[in-house]
Design a protein around this motif. Structure first.
Motif, mmCIF file in Angstrom:
data_model
loop_
_atom_site.group_PDB
_atom_site.id
_atom_site.type_symbol
_atom_site.label_atom_id
_atom_site.label_comp_id
_atom_site.label_asym_id
_atom_site.label_seq_id
_atom_site.Cartn_x
_atom_site.Cartn_y
_atom_site.Cartn_z
ATOM 1 N N ARG A 37 0.468 -1.478 -0.106
ATOM 2 C CA ARG A 37 -0.137 -0.181 0.201
ATOM 3 C C ARG A 37 0.701 1.196 0.044
ATOM 4 O O ARG A 37 2.402 0.890 0.884
ATOM 5 C CB ARG A 37 -0.901 -0.187 1.288
ATOM 6 N N ASN A 38 0.640 2.194 -0.600
ATOM 7 C CA ASN A 38 0.958 3.798 -0.937
ATOM 8 C C ASN A 38 0.867 4.498 0.414
ATOM 9 O O ASN A 38 -0.457 4.109 0.489
ATOM 10 C CB ASN A 38 0.563 4.147 -1.992
ATOM 11 N N THR A 39 1.627 4.626 0.880
ATOM 12 C CA THR A 39 1.360 5.515 2.741
ATOM 13 C C THR A 39 1.956 6.776 2.042
ATOM 14 O O THR A 39 2.150 7.824 3.361
ATOM 15 C CB THR A 39 2.587 4.961 3.492
ATOM 16 N N ASN A 40 1.759 7.449 1.124
ATOM 17 C CA ASN A 40 2.209 8.579 0.999
ATOM 18 C C ASN A 40 0.944 9.850 1.729
ATOM 19 O O ASN A 40 -0.214 8.925 1.262
ATOM 20 C CB ASN A 40 2.890 9.287 -0.644
ATOM 21 N N ALA A 96 -0.791 12.357 0.070
ATOM 22 C CA ALA A 96 -1.850 12.554 -0.615
ATOM 23 C C ALA A 96 -2.853 11.496 -0.660
ATOM 24 O O ALA A 96 -3.656 11.494 -0.808
ATOM 25 C CB ALA A 96 -1.595 12.803 -2.687
ATOM 26 N N SER A 97 -1.725 10.321 -0.711
ATOM 27 C CA SER A 97 -2.748 9.255 -0.868
ATOM 28 C C SER A 97 -3.035 8.860 0.624
ATOM 29 O O SER A 97 -4.636 8.274 0.443
ATOM 30 C CB SER A 97 -1.816 8.183 -0.636
ATOM 31 N N ARG A 98 -2.968 9.315 1.296
ATOM 32 C CA ARG A 98 -3.772 9.483 3.300
ATOM 33 C C ARG A 98 -4.832 10.581 3.067
ATOM 34 O O ARG A 98 -6.223 10.015 3.753
ATOM 35 C CB ARG A 98 -2.744 9.715 4.256
ATOM 36 N N MET A 123 -6.444 11.425 0.201
ATOM 37 C CA MET A 123 -7.369 10.636 -0.690
ATOM 38 C C MET A 123 -8.698 9.878 0.393
ATOM 39 O O MET A 123 -9.732 9.489 0.273
ATOM 40 C CB MET A 123 -7.420 10.317 -2.458
ATOM 41 N N ALA A 124 -7.400 9.401 1.139
ATOM 42 C CA ALA A 124 -8.010 7.809 2.164
ATOM 43 C C ALA A 124 -9.537 8.613 2.475
ATOM 44 O O ALA A 124 -10.051 7.354 2.787
ATOM 45 C CB ALA A 124 -7.505 6.777 2.136
ATOM 46 N N SER A 149 0.392 9.533 10.239
ATOM 47 C CA SER A 149 0.218 10.764 10.067
ATOM 48 C C SER A 149 0.023 11.965 10.398
ATOM 49 O O SER A 149 -0.111 12.177 12.225
ATOM 50 C CB SER A 149 -1.649 10.307 9.210
#
Length: 669
Positions: free
Chosen positions: A2-5, A7-9, A11-12, A94
């Motif tokens: 899973r991408n943890t950057n 931007a991904s957090r 959007m999630a 985060s």
């Protein structure tokens, strides 16, 4: 993997919060209730889509949605704490992007609540006019939702989860939306409090003809204030969250807060400054009382017999005027100084006589004193933009202005030289008592369509042999349509709505009126708008070359929705015009107009007329009807002639004495 950057957090968190809100049964129920509420509270109206969206249904929807945003934002901000996984969240790598993502989700899921007013107004006028309103309406609705959601997040992040916060939010909303408005309405000096009305309920009124032109920079300052406020709240949230989470302060969040504070102060200070300008005596603010008209009582030694006014609007920032006036000495003594009033915003650049300026005062010095009954022609060149503001019902708006997107120059602005030294106020307490001939020509119109209360000569010229005053309006897409003896002037959609009322009420009323006032064969100009449109709608009529100009109020969109009394308004106006707008004659002319109104309501049947009139309330009108029952139309003709011949004796006479006079004139015992 899973991408943890970041931007991904973000959007999630955003998508998860959207699903948690939208897929909960309460969201669909709330949306259905909301649609029903908007539909149920929208009254049938002839108003344009602009007024419905920006003054009633749309504005109310944004205001109530701000309360919903406070609650949903608070619930979203405390979701982790209420479900007791806040500590688990803090264990993840985060930062504030989770909170920002959830805040944005709240804003997005509430945007559909802005759509019902748009659907309701779809049929209110032309599609193009409706379509043009959508960006501003959605933009301002989004700002309000974004601010209230950010406020809820910041408040919950600062105070934590407590049940007493929810009633506090309701009280805060009521205090701001209703309390500030009430204070501003009742105390004009507190009009700047409308800036705190984040829900926009009644804060910035619009008009049908000019839209937001009358508000100047206020809408932009209001929007800028709350965009900055929202950004500042998010920056504060980030600053606090990062400091608590990582035990260090975010330099970026600190800088964002400082910039927000500076911009917030700048927008707020400018908003207050605009309100203060409207409250200053020089701007002509006479809060609430400006709707009262009183004529100038003293006789002036100098009168203007003729006006020839040419205006070049090619330079919108500073229109240029060339006005030639014929001055007449109507006193018994020579006049060495010729006193005039000209708005101080207008700078005289050239004159054919020496002059002095002192504020609104303009003093001309002829080479020899102007002798009694002598006339003198003077040409003045002047320029300047007019922006004359007032505070009315808690809101600041311009009453007279010259802008690229709209022109409104009522006679109270002294945009042309007026005889005598007078205060320039919004209140027309200096109503002219003598008539002049007028000719007005405009050039450099910049896409505006113009209209005045004078007779149109061509697309840019108007004139009248005799008029009390003139006013000038310039509006894009202004329509001018002839219906019988009535010329309807207003926006195309409003003219279309007004035409049936003119045909059904005004034309039949005019037919009855013409039976008794055959000396007056008027042409009518009806300016159609709403009562905030700023022309002198508080004046009854203007009689000039058999043209009766009705301003705003007699045929406003609001009055079209109360059609039971339209023809009565027309009778009052025509009767007042016939008797030269004599204020001291109001009682007998008003009751004469009520008789005429009842006359065409009852098709000339005196028994039915008596049933319509209230003898205890309209005793004079009842006495007129009794004369009509005995002598028919001939008796009314004779009575009108007697009223005209005995005006001096009838002024201010009490109703019981008027009844006795009518009986004496008619020979009744």
């Amino acid at each position: 993997m899973r991408n943890t950057n970041t931007a991904s957090r973000f959007m999630a968190a955003f998508l998860l919060e959207v699903r948690l809100i939208v897929w909960h049964w309460s969201y669909a129920l709330l949306l259905l209730i909301w649609i029903g509420l908007v539909v149920a509270t929208t009254q049938p109206s002839m108003a344009s889509a602009r007024v419905i969206l920006e003054m009633s249904t749309g504005r109310n929807a944004i205001g109530l949605l701000s309360l919903i945003a406070l609650f949903i934002g608070s619930l979203s901000a405390t979701r982790a704490a209420r479900n007791r996984f806040d500590q688990l969240e803090e264990a993840y790598p985060s930062s504030v992007e989770i909170l920002i993502g959830r805040w944005l989700a709240v804003v997005v899921v509430l945007l559909p609540f802005l759509l019902p007013p748009l659907v309701i107004t779809l049929g209110s006028g032309s599609f193009n006019a409706w379509w043009a309103l959508i960006p501003t309406y959605l933009f301002e609705g989004t700002i309000t939702v974004a601010f209230t959601a950010a406020f809820a997040y910041a408040l919950m992040g600062w105070l934590g989860l407590h049940r007493w916060i929810y009633p506090l939010l309701v009280l805060l909303w009521l205090a701001v939306t209703m309390g500030t408005t009430l204070l501003a309405v009742n105390t004009p000096s507190l009009s700047s409090l409308t800036l705190l009305n984040f829900a926009r309920l009644g804060a910035l009124p619009q008009t049908q003809l000019w839209g937001r032109v009358t508000l100047g920079s206020l809408p932009q300052l209001f929007n800028g204030f709350y965009i900055t406020f929202s950004a500042g709240l998010l920056a504060l949230l980030a600053w606090k969250y990062i400091g608590r989470r990582f035990n260090r302060r975010s330099v970026l969040a600190s800088m964002a807060m400082r910039v927000s504070i500076v911009l917030l102060v700048m927008f707020g200070a400018q908003y207050v400054a605009v309100n203060a300008l409207a409250e200053s005596p020089m701007s002509g603010s006479v809060p609430d009382s400006y709707v009262v008209m009183e004529p100038l009582r003293e006789a002036l030694p100098l009168q203007v017999a003729d006006y020839d006014i040419q205006i070049d609007f090619g330079s919108a920032e500073s229109p240029r005027y060339t006005t030639t006036i014929t001055l007449a000495n109507v006193s018994a003594a020579p006049l060495a100084i010729l006193d005039l009033t000209l708005n101080s915003s207008l700078r005289v650049t050239e004159a054919t006589l020496p002059y002095e300026r002192d504020g609104h005062s303009l003093r001309l010095k002829p080479p020899q004193p102007l002798q009694p009954r002598e006339q003198l022609t003077v040409t003045l060149h002047y320029e300047g933009a007019i922006w004359q503001m007032l505070v009315y019902r808690g809101a600041v708006q311009a009453a007279n202005f010259t802008r690229t997107d709209g022109i409104r120059l009522s006679y109270s602005a002294a945009w042309y030289p007026v005889a005598g030294t007078r205060p320039v106020r919004i209140s027309p307490i200096t109503e002219p008592t003598v008539t002049s001939s007028f000719r007005v020509r405009v050039e450099g119109v910049n896409g505006l369509n113009f209209a005045t209360n004078l007779q149109r000569v061509d697309s840019q010229t108007w004139q009248a042999k005799s008029a009390y005053f003139t006013h000038l309006i310039g509006v894009r897409d202004l329509a001018e349509v002839k219906v019988g003896q009535f010329t309807l002037i207003g926006l195309p959609d409003d003219v279309d709505r007004a035409r049936p009322a003119v045909e059904q009420y005004y034309i039949p009323a005019l037919e009855v009126f013409s039976r008794y006032f055959d000396q007056l064969a008027p042409e009518f100009q009806l300016f159609i708008g709403d009562t905030t449109d700023g022309l002198p709608w508080f004046g009854p009529t203007l009689r000039a070359d058999n043209i009766i100009t009705m301003i705003e109020y007699p045929l406003s969109i609001q009055s079209l929705e109360r059609t039971d009394n339209l023809d009565n308004q027309l009778d009052l106006l025509m009767t007042a015009a016939y008797f030269d707008n004599d204020f001291m004659m109001q009682l007998i002319t008003g009751d004469l107009a009520r008789f005429l109104w009842a006359h065409h309501k009852a098709n000339g049947d005196s028994t039915r007329i008596a049933a319509i009139l209230n003898p205890g309330y309209y005793g004079v009108a009842t006495a007129i009807n009794e004369l009509y029952a005995r002598e028919g139309e001939a008796g009314i003709h004779r009575l009108i002639a007697e009223i005209q011949a005995n005006k001096a004796n009838l002024k201010g006479m009490p109703s019981n004495q008027l009844v006795a006079w009518i009986k004496e004139v008619s020979g009744a015992r």
